[in-house]
Design a protein around this motif. Sequence first.
Motif, mmCIF file in Angstrom:
data_model
loop_
_atom_site.group_PDB
_atom_site.id
_atom_site.type_symbol
_atom_site.label_atom_id
_atom_site.label_comp_id
_atom_site.label_asym_id
_atom_site.label_seq_id
_atom_site.Cartn_x
_atom_site.Cartn_y
_atom_site.Cartn_z
ATOM 1 N N HIS A 112 0.807 -1.221 0.000
ATOM 2 C CA HIS A 112 0.000 0.000 0.000
ATOM 3 C C HIS A 112 0.839 1.270 0.000
ATOM 4 N N GLY A 113 2.129 1.161 -0.205
ATOM 5 C CA GLY A 113 2.990 2.333 -0.275
ATOM 6 C C GLY A 113 3.796 2.537 0.993
ATOM 7 N N PRO A 114 4.771 3.439 0.900
ATOM 8 C CA PRO A 114 5.671 3.683 2.033
ATOM 9 C C PRO A 114 4.949 4.343 3.207
ATOM 10 N N MET A 115 5.504 4.121 4.389
ATOM 11 C CA MET A 115 5.015 4.791 5.587
ATOM 12 C C MET A 115 6.171 5.030 6.529
ATOM 13 N N VAL A 116 5.994 6.001 7.374
ATOM 14 C CA VAL A 116 6.966 6.314 8.418
ATOM 15 C C VAL A 116 6.179 6.470 9.707
ATOM 16 N N LEU A 117 6.618 5.794 10.740
ATOM 17 C CA LEU A 117 6.030 5.959 12.062
ATOM 18 C C LEU A 117 7.073 6.623 12.945
ATOM 19 N N LEU A 118 6.671 7.681 13.616
ATOM 20 C CA LEU A 118 7.595 8.444 14.453
ATOM 21 C C LEU A 118 7.036 8.614 15.849
ATOM 22 N N GLU A 119 7.941 8.674 16.803
ATOM 23 C CA GLU A 119 7.559 9.076 18.148
ATOM 24 C C GLU A 119 8.524 10.167 18.562
ATOM 25 N N THR A 120 7.996 11.324 18.928
ATOM 26 C CA THR A 120 8.833 12.466 19.301
ATOM 27 C C THR A 120 9.354 12.299 20.725
ATOM 28 N N ARG A 121 10.256 13.171 21.118
ATOM 29 C CA ARG A 121 10.780 13.146 22.486
ATOM 30 C C ARG A 121 9.674 13.343 23.517
ATOM 31 N N ASP A 122 8.619 14.016 23.093
ATOM 32 C CA ASP A 122 7.470 14.248 23.990
ATOM 33 C C ASP A 122 6.450 13.113 23.900
ATOM 34 N N HIS A 123 6.828 12.015 23.253
ATOM 35 C CA HIS A 123 6.015 10.811 23.112
ATOM 36 C C HIS A 123 4.758 11.021 22.253
#
Length: 175
Positions: A112-123
């Motif tokens: 289904h295409g590329p994805m990026v999952l991120l979690e910041t320093r502030d969660h």
Amino acid sequence: MHACHAELVADGRDPVGAVNCVRHGHTVASAGLQIPPLDEETVTERVGARLERQQIHSRKPLVGCSYVLYEAALRGPYVGREQLLHLLDVTKLRNVSIQVLPYERAMTAALHGPMVLLETRDHERLAYTEAPSASQLTGDPEVVSAQTERLSMIRTVALDPEESAQFIERMVVAL
């Protein structure tokens, strides 16, 4: 944004910029894949942005990064020996994990295409998804949860990091 954790998936178009070698990044940006073609200044800017994204692997404090690359992304027309060797170098970093999803293990969710999952320093958790004519960055918990579940399912069928490094090594030998 200062990400504490990042997980990426690439479809068959191209390995993600954060794991591109310089030559590969330039080749992809200048290959005329976009209509109209990019001018040289834009190519240079995009290659610079790809290289800048690689700083995520060495910034302090270290960021845990995991990548799942669909086999098609490793066998694309612009992926050569230098790019594959660069990926092997990246696999040796303590804070980076690369998994390969071979053709025979591909599932619909992976295509289904590329994805990026991120979690910041502030969660704060974010999901970035790409489609041919649209991209979306969202913090909507339902979307982030669905993309996290999608990635989890893909990772269960992908090769583990050691098997993935061996897979890439075999590709280098075959070139």
